[in-house]
Design an enzyme around this catalytic site. Structure first.
Site, PDB file in Angstrom:
ATOM      1  N   HIS A 508       0.833  -1.209   0.000  1.00 29.09           N
ATOM      2  CA  HIS A 508       0.000   0.000   0.000  1.00 29.09           C
ATOM      3  C   HIS A 508       0.866   1.256   0.000  1.00 29.09           C
ATOM      4  O   HIS A 508       0.724   2.136  -0.862  1.00 29.09           O
ATOM      5  CB  HIS A 508      -0.915  -0.020   1.226  1.00 29.09           C
ATOM      6  N   GLU A 509       1.767   1.351   0.968  1.00 32.17           N
ATOM      7  CA  GLU A 509       2.602   2.548   1.061  1.00 32.17           C
ATOM      8  C   GLU A 509       3.561   2.645  -0.124  1.00 32.17           C
ATOM      9  O   GLU A 509       3.886   3.744  -0.584  1.00 32.17           O
ATOM     10  CB  GLU A 509       3.380   2.558   2.383  1.00 32.17           C
ATOM     11  N   HIS A 512       1.853   4.373  -2.924  1.00 34.88           N
ATOM     12  CA  HIS A 512       1.951   5.830  -2.780  1.00 34.88           C
ATOM     13  C   HIS A 512       3.321   6.321  -3.260  1.00 34.88           C
ATOM     14  O   HIS A 512       3.429   7.350  -3.930  1.00 34.88           O
ATOM     15  CB  HIS A 512       1.777   6.228  -1.309  1.00 34.88           C
ATOM     16  N   HIS A 515       3.659   6.658  -6.918  1.00 38.34           N
ATOM     17  CA  HIS A 515       2.970   7.869  -7.350  1.00 38.34           C
ATOM     18  C   HIS A 515       3.919   9.068  -7.251  1.00 38.34           C
ATOM     19  O   HIS A 515       3.930   9.946  -8.120  1.00 38.34           O
ATOM     20  CB  HIS A 515       1.738   8.083  -6.467  1.00 38.34           C
TER      21      HIS A 515
END
Length: 721
Positions: A508-509, A512, A515
């Site tokens: 999940h992190e 990010h 991105h």
């Protein structure tokens, strides 16, 4: 020259690291050279330089233009951005590596920084130049137009159109809210770290797996190392950090101790002490409501949602209610099945209590699927997981990671990597901070120490045939991103062995961070994760899909002792159990969204007691017992101090997007590089340069529907978002 004179001379020669080029690999933060006293000095100098630049802008005799006004607030030559540099480092460390001195400095600087931010946003001369540019400007690229609109809207939403009385009131409200948000976070960290459960009777460890016992023994040794009376004594220490708390609640047979742990975690910041957050939460809700109404909105949610994909409260409640309609019947069946699985004595005692939920849910999972987190831990050794996650990025996008120990870090736990693009060019710096410790907030998050942007440098001026030609060079300043987590620590006997849930957290992190790393925009304020908040979770939640994909698990899930791959049988059980209690988990997230909206759709002064208000606000999505003394609000950092106020629904909104997006990969192949490149080009690299739905449509070819999410969760009832 004596020693004191040498020290005095050294002090005179020393220059604050923030005031000079870092001279580190890729200009990374020189954590090893920064002292506590450097922060305040750099903050104050940064404010002075900020004010100086603003004065130059507003006193510019030339007609206001996009280039001499808007870009002046965005781009600089390493002078104007001092305040941003020091603020980024300080507040990142305040979450990841704080101490009492840092906390005290934050309390001192927060009102000064908020006052300065207000001075900028409420400066009438500066806003007048921005307003004129907004009305009359040269032809702009879409990205320039977005920057201009964001700049103008940012000033308006910060009170630029208010009269002087309104501006003064807004200053008071924002400064108080800023201080209370900081106090909320500091209270929560202190309360969470203050509680420990100490066990000296080994019989009370019954049910706990070896991994949990070893971690608790290590925690005991670390805590008691300075206590002479504890020397030679054997013990185990459990905390409220998730790598300690979660296994205890899942495996411990000691019901009273589970109750003690549960009540400790769910009553933090409600006690009669200086860390009580109840009044702070009530005041924050009212401050935000008054700020919104001062700016012309009925509620704080109306203010926030104007710049969200959901658009308004109707859009949010439609999503939440659609999810309740779709998932609640299944969640009720899940809970009934769990109740039926309880032992008869417990049913006679009045049934399951909240501190029994994880324990008996685990037993039911074992009965149905014969799988749990501990079975998988040996196959999720941290160094292998790192290789797997990095390898996934390589398979999808061709990028590679290389640890660079010459890059300074702020704690020995932190690893720093250089990231290279598929053509071998430098792409980013990636920091990974894996384990819990005393000065670190709980949870997991991604942040940046440097955002991507283009730095424009004017170079040569050529005169040919009486024509002046200015040649400009530009540098693509690459990002320095960081993921901060609280994963299981290694012990003296074993390396860090993660749960599947922790692997998902890492993914999940890391989503990010991709991105941020793939950002390729001109302006920093539009790059990477600087997007609308109900879009920002798409890249992160998208990556979680890989955690249960056999093809991905095959690349890294090897037993840390034998090297044997994760058996097909276990992988099949993982896949089959993926939707175990999925509806219950969905309702839990929806309940948080309902609570968030209940606070921030208030039109009148909020006078209710927090705890009973909370119970009522999310009741529609709650199936279990609500205990009168427990409270989520006082530890709900997302909506009180983390920027998600009136925006927690974003996780479910983005889940619709991520399921829809991953369905494209499932159709073409989960490692399909053509699809991945399109995702990178149309979503990950574009940041906030365009409306997020435009970006998504360009990748997907259509707007998302809820179908893929319902199919993934086994609900299968299709509804349009």
């Amino acid at each position: 020259m004596n020693e004191q004179e040498k020290q005095d001379l050294t002090a005179e020669k020393r220059v604050n690291p923030f005031f000079q080029p870092y001279n580190t690999p890729h200009d990374t933060v020189p954590f090893d050279r920064i002292r506590l006293e450097d922060f305040e000095e750099a903050f104050m100098e940064g404010i002075r330089r900020d004010n100086e630049q603003i004065e130059k802008t507003i006193n510019n005799p030339e007609k206001p233009t996009f280039d001499n006004t808007i870009i002046n607030t965005e781009e600089d030559e390493g002078y104007y951005d001092l305040l941003s540099r020091v603020s980024t480092v300080f507040f990142n460390l305040l979450s990841a590596e704080t101490n009492d001195e840092m906390d005290a400095l934050a309390q001192k600087m927060q009102p000064i920084l908020t006052q300065h931010a207000n001075d900028v946003r409420l400066n009438p001369q500066l806003f007048e130049r921005i307003r004129k540019v907004h009305l009359h400007h040269r032809h702009l690229t879409p990205e320039e137009k977005m920057l201009l609109d964001n700049c103008y809207d940012g000033f308006v939403r910060s009170g630029a159109l208010l009269d002087e009385d309104g501006k003064q009131r807004l200053r008071q409200l924002t400064e108080e809210a800023s201080m209370l948000s900081l106090q909320f976070s500091q209270n929560l960290l202190k309360e969470n770290k203050a509680f420990t459960l100490e066990i000296t009777d080994e019989a009370q460890l019954d049910g706990l797996p070896e991994t949990a016992r070893e971690a608790a023994a290590l925690a005991w040794q670390e805590a008691k190392s300075q206590e002479p009376t504890a020397k030679g004594q054997q013990g185990w220490l459990f905390t409220l950090d998730m790598p300690s708390y979660s296994p205890f609640m899942t495996y411990s047979t000691q019901r009273e101790l589970r109750k003690q742990m549960y009540m400790a975690r769910n009553t933090v910041c409600t006690h009669d002490n200086s860390e009580n957050n109840l009044a702070i939460c009530q005041r924050l809700v009212n401050l935000r409501r008054e700020i919104a109404q001062l700016l012309g909105y009925k509620t704080y949610a109306d203010y926030v949602l104007k710049r969200r994909m959901a658009s308004n409260t109707r859009g949010v409640y439609k999503l939440l209610n659609d999810l309740i309609t779709a998932y609640k019947p299944t969640a009720i069946k899940e809970r009934e099945e769990l109740k039926k699985s309880l032992p008869q004595p417990l049913q006679k005692e009045g049934g399951m209590k909240p501190w029994d939920s994880a324990f008996y849910t685990h037993k039911l999972q074992m009965k149905k699927y014969n799988i749990d987190q501990e079975m998988l831990r040996p196959y999720f050794e941290l160094s292998n997981v790192i290789k797997g996650v990095f390898g996934l990025a390589n398979k999808l996008y061709g990028i590679s990671f290389k640890e660079n120990k010459n890059i300074p870090v702020y704690h020995p736990d932190v690893k720093a990597y250089e990231v290279f693009d598929k053509d071998g060019s430098y792409l980013a710096v990636f920091y990974a901070d894996f384990h819990p410790r005393k000065g670190k907030q709980g949870g997991a998050w991604m942040t940046e120490y440097q955002g991507q942007h283009w730095e424009i440098k004017s170079s040569k001026v050529n005169v040919q045939n009486s024509k002046i030609n200015v040649q400009s060079s530009k540098i693509n300043v690459r990002p320095h991103v960081s993921v901060v987590m609280n994963l299981t620590k290694p012990t003296a006997e074993k390396p860090a062995l993660l749960t599947l849930g922790e692997v998902e957290t890492f993914l999940h992190e890391f989503g990010h961070s991709l991105h941020g790393m793939f950002a390729n925009t001109r302006f920093e304020s539009l790059s990477g994760t600087n997007v609308w908040w109900d879009f920002v979770e798409l890249p992160s939640q998208f990556m979680e899909n890989y955690a249960v994909e056999k093809e991905f698990l095959r690349t890294f899930a090897f037993h840390y002792q034998t090297g044997e791959p994760l058996p097909d049988e276990l992988i099949n059980r993982i896949v089959k159990s993926r939707n175990f209690m999925a509806a219950t988990a969905c309702l839990r997230q929806v309940s948080f969204g309902l609570l968030d909206m209940a606070y921030y759709t208030k039109k009148d002064e909020f006078k209710d007691d927090i705890i009973p208000f909370e119970k009522k606000a999310w009741k529609k999505a709650i199936l279990g017992e609500q205990l009168p003394d427990t409270c989520m609000t006082v530890q709900f950092s997302h909506i009180m101090a983390g920027g998600y106020a009136a925006g927690y629904y974003s996780y479910k909104w983005a889940e619709v997007l991520d399921a829809d997006a991953f369905s494209v990969f499932k159709r073409h192949g989960i490692f399909d590089q053509t699809t991945a490149q399109r995702f990178r080009d149309e979503v990950l690299s574009k940041g906030g340069t365009e409306h997020p739905m435009e970006l998504y449509r360009r990748f997907r070819g259509s707007e998302p529907t809820i179908d893929a999410l319902l199919k993934r969760n086994g609900i299968r009832k299709a509804k349009k978002v």
